[in-house]
Write a protein that holds these residues in place. Structure first.
Motif, PDB file in Angstrom:
ATOM      1  N   ARG A 109       0.662  -1.298   0.045  1.00 10.36           N
ATOM      2  CA  ARG A 109      -0.103   0.057  -0.168  1.00 10.36           C
ATOM      3  C   ARG A 109       0.821   1.342  -0.107  1.00 10.36           C
ATOM      4  N   ALA A 110       1.778   1.463   0.735  1.00 10.58           N
ATOM      5  CA  ALA A 110       2.899   2.413   0.918  1.00 10.58           C
ATOM      6  C   ALA A 110       3.559   2.724  -0.553  1.00 10.58           C
ATOM      7  N   SER A 111       3.911   1.636  -1.134  1.00 14.56           N
ATOM      8  CA  SER A 111       4.572   1.720  -2.491  1.00 14.56           C
ATOM      9  C   SER A 111       3.935   2.060  -3.398  1.00 14.56           C
ATOM     10  N   LEU A 112       2.545   1.815  -3.332  1.00 13.15           N
ATOM     11  CA  LEU A 112       1.443   2.271  -4.246  1.00 13.15           C
ATOM     12  C   LEU A 112       1.267   3.754  -4.173  1.00 13.15           C
ATOM     13  N   ALA A 113       1.206   4.117  -2.973  1.00  8.29           N
ATOM     14  CA  ALA A 113       0.862   5.622  -2.524  1.00  8.29           C
ATOM     15  C   ALA A 113       2.147   6.541  -3.353  1.00  8.29           C
ATOM     16  N   VAL A 114       3.253   6.100  -2.903  1.00  9.19           N
ATOM     17  CA  VAL A 114       4.365   6.543  -3.494  1.00  9.19           C
ATOM     18  C   VAL A 114       4.463   6.677  -4.890  1.00  9.19           C
ATOM     19  N   PHE A 125      12.274   4.288  -2.861  1.00  5.34           N
ATOM     20  CA  PHE A 125      11.334   3.677  -1.822  1.00  5.34           C
ATOM     21  C   PHE A 125      11.414   2.010  -1.912  1.00  5.34           C
ATOM     22  N   HIS A 126      11.102   1.607  -3.221  1.00  2.26           N
ATOM     23  CA  HIS A 126      11.326   0.394  -3.362  1.00  2.26           C
ATOM     24  C   HIS A 126      12.698  -0.369  -2.911  1.00  2.26           C
ATOM     25  N   GLU A 127      13.709   0.200  -3.230  1.00  4.19           N
ATOM     26  CA  GLU A 127      15.051  -0.495  -3.045  1.00  4.19           C
ATOM     27  C   GLU A 127      15.160  -0.161  -1.336  1.00  4.19           C
ATOM     28  N   ALA A 128      14.605   0.950  -0.660  1.00  2.00           N
ATOM     29  CA  ALA A 128      15.086   1.074   0.605  1.00  2.00           C
ATOM     30  C   ALA A 128      14.191  -0.050   1.432  1.00  2.00           C
ATOM     31  N   LEU A 129      13.150  -0.473   1.088  1.00  2.00           N
ATOM     32  CA  LEU A 129      12.082  -1.306   1.846  1.00  2.00           C
ATOM     33  C   LEU A 129      12.775  -2.529   1.820  1.00  2.00           C
ATOM     34  N   TYR A 130      13.387  -3.032   0.500  1.00  2.76           N
ATOM     35  CA  TYR A 130      14.374  -4.378   0.390  1.00  2.76           C
ATOM     36  C   TYR A 130      15.551  -4.128   1.004  1.00  2.76           C
ATOM     37  N   HIS A 131      16.115  -3.086   1.286  1.00  2.00           N
ATOM     38  CA  HIS A 131      17.480  -3.165   1.995  1.00  2.00           C
ATOM     39  C   HIS A 131      17.422  -3.099   3.350  1.00  2.00           C
ATOM     40  N   ALA A 132      15.922  -2.730   3.994  1.00  2.00           N
ATOM     41  CA  ALA A 132      15.646  -2.826   5.189  1.00  2.00           C
ATOM     42  C   ALA A 132      15.569  -4.291   5.886  1.00  2.00           C
ATOM     43  N   PRO A 162       7.350  18.397   0.814  1.00  2.00           N
ATOM     44  CA  PRO A 162       6.746  17.999   2.130  1.00  2.00           C
ATOM     45  C   PRO A 162       5.245  17.734   1.824  1.00  2.00           C
ATOM     46  N   GLU A 163       4.685  18.403   0.695  1.00  2.00           N
ATOM     47  CA  GLU A 163       3.013  18.038   0.396  1.00  2.00           C
ATOM     48  C   GLU A 163       3.046  16.724   0.001  1.00  2.00           C
ATOM     49  N   GLN A 164       4.088  16.216  -0.691  1.00  2.00           N
ATOM     50  CA  GLN A 164       3.906  14.584  -1.353  1.00  2.00           C
ATOM     51  C   GLN A 164       4.125  13.802  -0.243  1.00  2.00           C
ATOM     52  N   LYS A 165       5.071  14.015   0.737  1.00  2.78           N
ATOM     53  CA  LYS A 165       4.992  13.187   1.728  1.00  2.78           C
ATOM     54  C   LYS A 165       3.740  13.080   2.770  1.00  2.78           C
ATOM     55  N   LYS A 166       3.051  14.286   2.875  1.00  2.00           N
ATOM     56  CA  LYS A 166       2.040  14.451   3.601  1.00  2.00           C
ATOM     57  C   LYS A 166       0.820  13.667   2.932  1.00  2.00           C
ATOM     58  N   GLN A 167       0.671  13.613   1.618  1.00  3.53           N
ATOM     59  CA  GLN A 167      -0.526  12.998   0.854  1.00  3.53           C
ATOM     60  C   GLN A 167      -0.233  11.407   1.232  1.00  3.53           C
ATOM     61  N   ILE A 168       1.147  11.090   0.703  1.00  2.65           N
ATOM     62  CA  ILE A 168       1.283   9.603   1.154  1.00  2.65           C
ATOM     63  C   ILE A 168       1.190   9.128   2.455  1.00  2.65           C
ATOM     64  N   LEU A 169       1.453   9.736   3.477  1.00  2.00           N
ATOM     65  CA  LEU A 169       1.348   9.247   4.992  1.00  2.00           C
ATOM     66  C   LEU A 169      -0.141   9.267   5.254  1.00  2.00           C
ATOM     67  N   ASN A 170      -0.737  10.230   4.770  1.00  2.00           N
ATOM     68  CA  ASN A 170      -2.074  10.387   4.988  1.00  2.00           C
ATOM     69  C   ASN A 170      -3.123   9.490   4.315  1.00  2.00           C
ATOM     70  N   THR A 171      -2.758   8.911   3.501  1.00  2.00           N
ATOM     71  CA  THR A 171      -3.594   8.122   2.410  1.00  2.00           C
ATOM     72  C   THR A 171      -3.094   6.563   2.231  1.00  2.00           C
ATOM     73  N   TYR A 172      -2.129   6.327   2.497  1.00  2.00           N
ATOM     74  CA  TYR A 172      -1.441   4.945   2.147  1.00  2.00           C
ATOM     75  C   TYR A 172      -2.312   3.675   2.696  1.00  2.00           C
TER      76      TYR A 172
END
Length: 229
Positions: A109-114, A125-132, A162-172
């Motif tokens: 869901r988070a990757s789709l929102a991004v 973001f995709h790479e960061a999740l796999y590297h985590a 910042p507005e992009q981050k806000k949209q992603i965090l609020n909707t994922y």
């Protein structure tokens, strides 16, 4: 007469066995070869890398919580990217498969929102999740690590507005992304993708995605076929 009858029976049995083997062989081929036109149409809106007009398309099915997908992302994908994507030879598309429950769903869901609100940052973001992923394969599968805290930490680390981050965090966590995640998982089921990671090159499944030589041969063969048309 008895000997002749015995030979006839032997021949019939052999022919029957060959027919069975032929059927099995056909079944395996059909399982590994998908309808490339349908697959490419159904994945047209997936996150992608490389030229969209490429005649060779790679469709990768994966799960952020799959340790073997992590191996592919860290060891094989960078080589594909260097040899084929950065040189504009192929297009790569990614499809999420929800094998590992709620954590897989959350990451998807988070990757789709991004991808919707900051598509330019999707692959980071995709790479960061796999590297985590934890270092131990057992931990990747069994421990809870794809938490909301980790997902949101990686969203906040993206170099976007910042507005992009806000949209992603609020909707994922919204219904829309729940439905999209389910749709991608259904897509894997529709094409009978039985395991991840699975990589298809113009509809043909690569037999061993852990061996770059095998992956490279599959891509080179597809490129060769296009030049011969």
């Amino acid at each position: 007469m008895k000997i002749k009858r015995t030979w006839i029976i032997v021949i019939v049995v052999c022919l029957f066995a060959l027919a069975i083997l032929g059927t099995l062989s056909f079944s395996n081929d059909s399982k590994d070869k998908l309808d490339s036109k349908a697959l490419h149409k159904d994945t047209a809106l997936q996150p992608q890398l490389g030229p969209k007009d490429s005649q060779v398309k790679l469709i990768l099915f994966g799960d952020f919580k799959c340790p073997y997908c992590g191996d592919f992302e860290r060891q094989i994908l960078p080589k594909i990217k260097k040899d084929y994507i950065d040189t504009d030879k192929v297009e790569l598309r990614y499809v999420n498969v929800l094998i590992h429950g709620e954590e897989s769903k959350r990451a998807t869901r988070a990757s789709l929102a991004v991808n919707k609100y900051a598509p330019e940052a999707y692959w980071s973001f995709h790479e960061a999740l796999y590297h985590a992923q934890p270092k131990s394969k057992e931990a990747v599968s069994d421990e809870e690590w794809l938490t909301a805290q980790l997902v949101e930490k990686e969203i906040n680390a993206l170099k976007i507005k910042p507005e992009q981050k806000k949209q992603i965090l609020n909707t994922y966590n919204d219904k829309t992304f729940h439905q999209q995640a389910k749709h991608e998982d259904q897509l894997a089921k529709q094409y009978k993708v039985s395991k991840v990671p699975s990589l298809y090159v113009n509809g043909q499944r690569v037999e061993d995605v852990s061996d770059y030589k095998v992956v490279k041969e599959a891509i080179d063969e597809a490129l060769k076929q296009q030049t011969e048309k």
